[in-house]
Design an enzyme around this catalytic site. Structure first.
Site, PDB file in Angstrom:
ATOM      1  N   ASN A  87       0.851  -1.189   0.000  1.00  0.00           N
ATOM      2  CA  ASN A  87       0.000   0.000   0.000  1.00  0.00           C
ATOM      3  C   ASN A  87       0.880   1.230   0.000  1.00  0.00           C
ATOM      4  O   ASN A  87       1.925   1.267   0.667  1.00  0.00           O
ATOM      5  CB  ASN A  87      -0.917  -0.017   1.230  1.00  0.00           C
ATOM      6  CG  ASN A  87      -1.967  -1.105   1.142  1.00  0.00           C
ATOM      7  OD1 ASN A  87      -2.548  -1.334   0.083  1.00  0.00           O
ATOM      8  ND2 ASN A  87      -2.207  -1.791   2.250  1.00  0.00           N
ATOM      9  N   HIS A 100       6.280  -1.519   3.653  1.00  0.00           N
ATOM     10  CA  HIS A 100       6.114  -2.922   4.051  1.00  0.00           C
ATOM     11  C   HIS A 100       5.385  -3.671   2.960  1.00  0.00           C
ATOM     12  O   HIS A 100       4.459  -3.168   2.340  1.00  0.00           O
ATOM     13  CB  HIS A 100       5.377  -3.046   5.388  1.00  0.00           C
ATOM     14  CG  HIS A 100       4.139  -2.218   5.499  1.00  0.00           C
ATOM     15  ND1 HIS A 100       4.179  -0.855   5.722  1.00  0.00           N
ATOM     16  CD2 HIS A 100       2.827  -2.537   5.391  1.00  0.00           C
ATOM     17  CE1 HIS A 100       2.952  -0.380   5.770  1.00  0.00           C
ATOM     18  NE2 HIS A 100       2.108  -1.376   5.552  1.00  0.00           N
TER      19      HIS A 100
HETATM   20  P1  AMP Z   1      -0.909  -0.929   5.828  1.00  0.00           P
HETATM   21  O1  AMP Z   1      -2.379  -0.684   5.982  1.00  0.00           O
HETATM   22  O2  AMP Z   1      -0.524  -1.421   4.464  1.00  0.00           O
HETATM   23  O3  AMP Z   1      -0.084   0.251   6.289  1.00  0.00           O
HETATM   24  O4  AMP Z   1      -0.574  -2.153   6.764  1.00  0.00           O
HETATM   25  C1  AMP Z   1      -0.173  -2.009   8.088  1.00  0.00           C
HETATM   26  C2  AMP Z   1      -0.269  -3.389   8.700  1.00  0.00           C
HETATM   27  O5  AMP Z   1       0.481  -3.413   9.884  1.00  0.00           O
HETATM   28  C3  AMP Z   1      -1.698  -3.812   9.042  1.00  0.00           C
HETATM   29  O6  AMP Z   1      -2.036  -4.997   8.328  1.00  0.00           O
HETATM   30  C4  AMP Z   1      -1.641  -4.029  10.554  1.00  0.00           C
HETATM   31  O7  AMP Z   1      -2.432  -5.114  10.979  1.00  0.00           O
HETATM   32  C5  AMP Z   1      -0.163  -4.277  10.783  1.00  0.00           C
HETATM   33  N1  AMP Z   1       0.341  -3.955  12.110  1.00  0.00           N
HETATM   34  C6  AMP Z   1       0.101  -2.844  12.839  1.00  0.00           C
HETATM   35  N2  AMP Z   1       0.756  -2.889  14.015  1.00  0.00           N
HETATM   36  C7  AMP Z   1       1.442  -4.066  14.016  1.00  0.00           C
HETATM   37  C8  AMP Z   1       2.301  -4.712  14.966  1.00  0.00           C
HETATM   38  N3  AMP Z   1       2.608  -4.141  16.146  1.00  0.00           N
HETATM   39  N4  AMP Z   1       2.800  -5.919  14.654  1.00  0.00           N
HETATM   40  C9  AMP Z   1       2.495  -6.510  13.475  1.00  0.00           C
HETATM   41  N5  AMP Z   1       1.695  -5.949  12.547  1.00  0.00           N
HETATM   42  C10 AMP Z   1       1.163  -4.754  12.820  1.00  0.00           C
END
Ligand code: AMP
Ligand code: ZN
Length: 114
Positions: A87, A100
């Site tokens: 994203n 990511h």
């Molecule tokens: P995005 O919406 O592409 O920015 O994805 C961010 C992702 O990070 C989401 O799928 C969340 O569930 C994940 N996320 C947020 N905090 C954490 C965390 N502490 N550990 C692992 N994943 C996380």
């Protein structure tokens, strides 16, 4: 970056379930999995978004892709198939400003994504 969630995970200041780690990359399970396999692969360097990649990041990009391959093998989706999602920016819903790669698999995935 001190206030970046994923930089803090890289520095082990916040716990995560690590699947694979290299000098340049970290792969860990998404805290809110959307598929049986949902792993996030990140460069350890703080690069906010895909739009910030520059030619000098070429080695990091290759390392990220090698880690994605390793994760796919470890999670047993290399042959069944998987999806990689990055994203970028507001309309995509990017919530964490540290680039990511979502690695999703373990079930049939709908296309197109919502
Ligand atoms: P995005 O919406 O592409 O920015 O994805 C961010 C992702 O990070 C989401 O799928 C969340 O569930 C994940 N996320 C947020 N905090 C954490 C965390 N502490 N550990 C692992 N994943 C996380
Ligand atoms: Zn960061």
């Amino acid at each position: 970056m001190a206030d970046c969630l994923f930089c803090r995970i890289v520095k082990k200041q916040i716990p995560a379930t690590v699947v694979e780690e290299t000098d340049q990359t970290l792969a860990f399970r998404d805290i809110n999995p959307r598929a049986p396999v949902h792993v996030l692969v990140i460069p350890k360097d703080h690069i906010p978004a895909l739009m910030d990649f520059r030619p000098e990041h070429a080695a990091i990009l290759m390392a990220v892709h090698q880690t994605i391959q390793k994760v796919a093998e470890k999670e047993n989706v290399a042959h069944s198939g998987f999806r990689v999602v990055v994203n970028n920016g507001k309309d995509s819903g990017q919530a964490v400003a540290h680039v990511h790669y979502h690695v999703l698999g373990g079930r049939g995935l709908n296309w197109p994504p919502g």
